[in-house]
Design a protein around this motif. Structure first.
Motif, mmCIF file in Angstrom:
data_model
loop_
_atom_site.group_PDB
_atom_site.id
_atom_site.type_symbol
_atom_site.label_atom_id
_atom_site.label_comp_id
_atom_site.label_asym_id
_atom_site.label_seq_id
_atom_site.Cartn_x
_atom_site.Cartn_y
_atom_site.Cartn_z
ATOM 1 N N TYR A 1 17.313 39.096 104.597
ATOM 2 C CA TYR A 1 17.447 37.693 104.968
ATOM 3 C C TYR A 1 18.171 36.843 103.932
ATOM 4 O O TYR A 1 18.382 35.640 104.167
ATOM 5 N N THR A 2 18.570 37.417 102.805
ATOM 6 C CA THR A 2 19.230 36.615 101.773
ATOM 7 C C THR A 2 20.485 35.892 102.282
ATOM 8 O O THR A 2 20.654 34.691 102.016
ATOM 9 N N PRO A 3 21.383 36.543 103.016
ATOM 10 C CA PRO A 3 22.553 35.804 103.510
ATOM 11 C C PRO A 3 22.171 34.605 104.377
ATOM 12 O O PRO A 3 22.736 33.515 104.225
ATOM 13 N N ALA A 4 21.206 34.802 105.270
ATOM 14 C CA ALA A 4 20.780 33.697 106.138
ATOM 15 C C ALA A 4 20.130 32.583 105.329
ATOM 16 O O ALA A 4 20.308 31.397 105.616
ATOM 17 N N ALA A 5 19.366 32.966 104.293
ATOM 18 C CA ALA A 5 18.696 31.973 103.457
ATOM 19 C C ALA A 5 19.696 31.171 102.635
ATOM 20 O O ALA A 5 19.478 29.982 102.364
ATOM 21 N N ILE A 6 20.767 31.814 102.207
ATOM 22 C CA ILE A 6 21.810 31.101 101.460
ATOM 23 C C ILE A 6 22.522 30.098 102.351
ATOM 24 O O ILE A 6 22.812 28.963 101.944
ATOM 25 N N ILE A 7 22.785 30.482 103.575
ATOM 26 C CA ILE A 7 23.483 29.602 104.517
ATOM 27 C C ILE A 7 22.635 28.397 104.893
ATOM 28 O O ILE A 7 23.122 27.269 104.969
ATOM 29 N N SER A 8 21.344 28.629 105.132
ATOM 30 C CA SER A 8 20.479 27.556 105.621
ATOM 31 C C SER A 8 19.039 27.784 105.205
ATOM 32 O O SER A 8 18.583 28.939 105.134
ATOM 33 N N TYR B 1 9.993 31.555 89.004
ATOM 34 C CA TYR B 1 10.758 32.606 88.344
ATOM 35 C C TYR B 1 10.433 33.998 88.900
ATOM 36 O O TYR B 1 11.055 34.981 88.499
ATOM 37 N N ALA B 2 9.448 34.084 89.791
ATOM 38 C CA ALA B 2 9.068 35.379 90.358
ATOM 39 C C ALA B 2 10.148 35.866 91.315
ATOM 40 O O ALA B 2 10.649 35.092 92.142
ATOM 41 N N PRO B 3 10.535 37.136 91.238
ATOM 42 C CA PRO B 3 11.556 37.655 92.159
ATOM 43 C C PRO B 3 11.146 37.466 93.613
ATOM 44 O O PRO B 3 9.990 37.673 93.978
ATOM 45 N N ILE B 4 12.064 37.062 94.434
ATOM 46 C CA ILE B 4 11.916 36.863 95.881
ATOM 47 C C ILE B 4 10.975 35.698 96.188
ATOM 48 O O ILE B 4 11.369 34.735 96.846
ATOM 49 N N ILE B 5 9.733 35.757 95.720
ATOM 50 C CA ILE B 5 8.770 34.681 95.999
ATOM 51 C C ILE B 5 9.304 33.353 95.496
ATOM 52 O O ILE B 5 9.268 32.340 96.206
ATOM 53 N N GLY B 6 9.804 33.332 94.260
ATOM 54 C CA GLY B 6 10.296 32.089 93.685
ATOM 55 C C GLY B 6 11.513 31.552 94.410
ATOM 56 O O GLY B 6 11.571 30.366 94.768
ATOM 57 N N GLN B 7 12.497 32.412 94.653
ATOM 58 C CA GLN B 7 13.733 31.956 95.276
ATOM 59 C C GLN B 7 13.511 31.486 96.713
ATOM 60 O O GLN B 7 14.002 30.424 97.121
ATOM 61 N N PHE B 8 12.774 32.280 97.477
ATOM 62 C CA PHE B 8 12.521 31.880 98.861
ATOM 63 C C PHE B 8 11.566 30.685 98.919
ATOM 64 O O PHE B 8 11.692 29.827 99.798
ATOM 65 N N GLY B 9 10.604 30.625 97.979
ATOM 66 C CA GLY B 9 9.695 29.490 97.947
ATOM 67 C C GLY B 9 10.433 28.181 97.744
ATOM 68 O O GLY B 9 10.194 27.185 98.457
ATOM 69 N N LEU B 10 11.345 28.149 96.792
ATOM 70 C CA LEU B 10 12.130 26.938 96.558
ATOM 71 C C LEU B 10 13.020 26.610 97.752
ATOM 72 O O LEU B 10 13.213 25.440 98.095
ATOM 73 N N ARG B 11 13.527 27.646 98.389
ATOM 74 C CA ARG B 11 14.441 27.425 99.521
ATOM 75 C C ARG B 11 13.719 26.812 100.716
ATOM 76 O O ARG B 11 14.320 26.037 101.469
ATOM 77 N N ILE B 12 12.454 27.160 100.927
ATOM 78 C CA ILE B 12 11.723 26.596 102.068
ATOM 79 C C ILE B 12 11.102 25.243 101.740
ATOM 80 O O ILE B 12 10.460 24.630 102.596
ATOM 81 N N GLY B 13 11.264 24.772 100.498
ATOM 82 C CA GLY B 13 10.797 23.435 100.152
ATOM 83 C C GLY B 13 9.529 23.380 99.343
ATOM 84 O O GLY B 13 8.930 22.308 99.203
ATOM 85 N N CYS B 14 9.089 24.517 98.788
ATOM 86 C CA CYS B 14 7.888 24.495 97.946
ATOM 87 C C CYS B 14 8.147 23.679 96.682
ATOM 88 O O CYS B 14 9.280 23.595 96.198
ATOM 89 N N ILE B 15 7.082 23.104 96.150
ATOM 90 C CA ILE B 15 7.189 22.193 95.014
ATOM 91 C C ILE B 15 6.486 22.798 93.810
ATOM 92 O O ILE B 15 5.257 22.923 93.798
ATOM 93 N N PRO B 16 7.241 23.205 92.780
ATOM 94 C CA PRO B 16 6.608 23.772 91.584
ATOM 95 C C PRO B 16 6.016 22.682 90.706
ATOM 96 O O PRO B 16 6.604 21.614 90.538
ATOM 97 N N VAL B 17 4.836 22.944 90.156
ATOM 98 C CA VAL B 17 4.137 21.969 89.333
ATOM 99 C C VAL B 17 3.660 22.627 88.049
ATOM 100 O O VAL B 17 3.042 23.692 88.081
ATOM 101 N N ASP B 18 3.952 22.008 86.929
ATOM 102 C CA ASP B 18 3.441 22.457 85.643
ATOM 103 C C ASP B 18 2.052 21.875 85.466
ATOM 104 O O ASP B 18 1.875 20.655 85.384
ATOM 105 N N ARG B 19 1.050 22.736 85.382
ATOM 106 C CA ARG B 19 -0.334 22.283 85.334
ATOM 107 C C ARG B 19 -0.885 22.188 83.912
ATOM 108 O O ARG B 19 -2.073 22.265 83.686
ATOM 109 N N GLY B 20 -0.006 22.026 82.937
ATOM 110 C CA GLY B 20 -0.468 21.964 81.557
ATOM 111 C C GLY B 20 -1.391 20.797 81.290
ATOM 112 O O GLY B 20 -2.400 20.933 80.593
ATOM 113 N N LYS B 21 -1.033 19.617 81.817
ATOM 114 C CA LYS B 21 -1.854 18.423 81.633
ATOM 115 C C LYS B 21 -2.129 17.818 83.001
ATOM 116 O O LYS B 21 -1.182 17.530 83.744
ATOM 117 N N ARG B 22 -3.393 17.571 83.283
ATOM 118 C CA ARG B 22 -3.768 17.156 84.634
ATOM 119 C C ARG B 22 -3.098 15.855 85.054
ATOM 120 O O ARG B 22 -2.550 15.744 86.149
#
Length: 242
Positions: free
Chosen positions: A28-35, A105-126
C-alpha cells in the motif's frame, strides 16, 4: 498438552502478524504516498486481516457491540493490548490516534500513523504535553475523523486499577466534541506481555457518548465510571474473576 499447542499457535500467529504488517505496508505504500486515503485503506485492510487470522489461527474471535461513531468525535477506549488498537480503528471510517512521539520513528507504524492523521505527543512533562495535544488537535481539525485517545495512557491489565489522565479532560473542554467511551475485555485473552493468546471472544463495546458541556472533573469521573464498570462486566463475561 493443550496449553503447549495453544502457545505454539500463538507464537506462529504473533510472527505472521508482523510479517503481514510488512507485506501490507509495502503493497500500500504507493497508494499511501499518493493520498492519505490510501494509508487509511491499508490500515483497515490490516485490521481486517488480523481479525480474520486471529479467529482461525488462535481461536480468538472479536465482537463489536454498540454503535461505532462515523462523525467527528473523540473516542476514549480502555487499552489492554495491541489488538484493541486494531479493532477500534477498524470499526470506524477515519480514526486517528494520539500516540507517543517515539512511535513516529517505528517502521511502518510511524509512517502510516502520521499519514492517517495521528498526532504524536511527547509525554515528558504533563503540562506541556496537554498544551501540545490541544494545539496539535486544533491545528488538524480540518481533517475530519474520530480522534482516539487512551485516557489511562497505556495498556492496563484486567483487574488492575490505574488513574485516568487529565489530558482527555483537557481535550474534551477545548475541542467541545462528544466523547465515545469504549470498554473491552481483550486483555483476558491477549495479555499485555508474553506470547500466549487464549481462545474465546474478545468484546469491544462502544458506549453511549458523553456530550460536551460538563465540567472537566465531572466528565473525568463519568468517563472512568462508565468505562471501568462496562469493562469489569465484560471481564466477568469472559470468565475473569480477578
Amino acid at each position: 498438552m493443550s496449553n503447549a499447542i495453544q502457545w505454539v499457535r500463538s507464537l506462529i500467529f504473533n510472527i505472521q502478524m508482523y510479517v503481514a504488517m510488512l507485506v501490507v505496508g509495502v503493497i500500500y505504500t504507493p497508494a499511501a504516498i499518493i493520498s492519505a486515503d490510501g494509508a487509511v485503506a491499508a490500515c483497515h485492510a490490516y485490521c481486517r486481516y488480523i481479525r480474520w487470522s486471529a479467529g482461525w489461527m488462535i481461536g480468538l474471535k472479536c465482537e463489536i457491540r454498540g454503535e461505532p461513531p462515523s462523525d467527528e468525535v473523540m473516542v476514549a477506549p480502555k487499552h489492554q493490548s495491541f489488538l484493541d488498537v486494531l479493532m477500534i480503528y477498524g470499526a470506524m471510517p477515519r480514526g486517528k490516534f494520539i500516540f507517543k512521539a517515539i512511535l513516529k520513528y517505528a517502521p511502518i507504524i510511524g509512517q502510516f500513523g502520521l499519514r492517517i492523521g495521528c498526532i504524536p505527543v511527547d509525554r515528558g512533562k504533563r503540562g506541556v504535553a496537554i498544551k501540545q495535544m490541544v494545539a496539535d488537535v486544533q491545528a488538524g481539525r480540518a481533517r475530519a475523523g474520530q480522534l482516539i485517545i487512551y485516557p489511562q495512557g497505556t495498556r492496563i491489565a484486567p483487574g488492575v486499577k490505574a488513574p485516568y489522565k487529565i489530558g482527555t479532560g483537557a481535550l474534551y473542554r477545548e475541542l467541545g466534541q462528544p466523547v465515545v467511551p469504549v470498554a473491552t475485555n481483550v486483555g483476558v485473552f491477549w495479555p499485555k506481555r508474553g506470547v500466549m493468546r487464549k481462545q474465546g471472544t474478545a468484546v469491544f463495546e462502544f458506549l453511549p457518548r458523553i456530550e460536551p458541556g460538563l465540567e472537566v472533573a465531572e466528565f473525568m469521573r463519568r468517563l472512568e465510571d462508565e468505562i471501568e464498570t462496562a469493562s469489569d462486566r465484560l471481564n466477568k463475561e469472559a470468565g475473569f474473576d480477578g
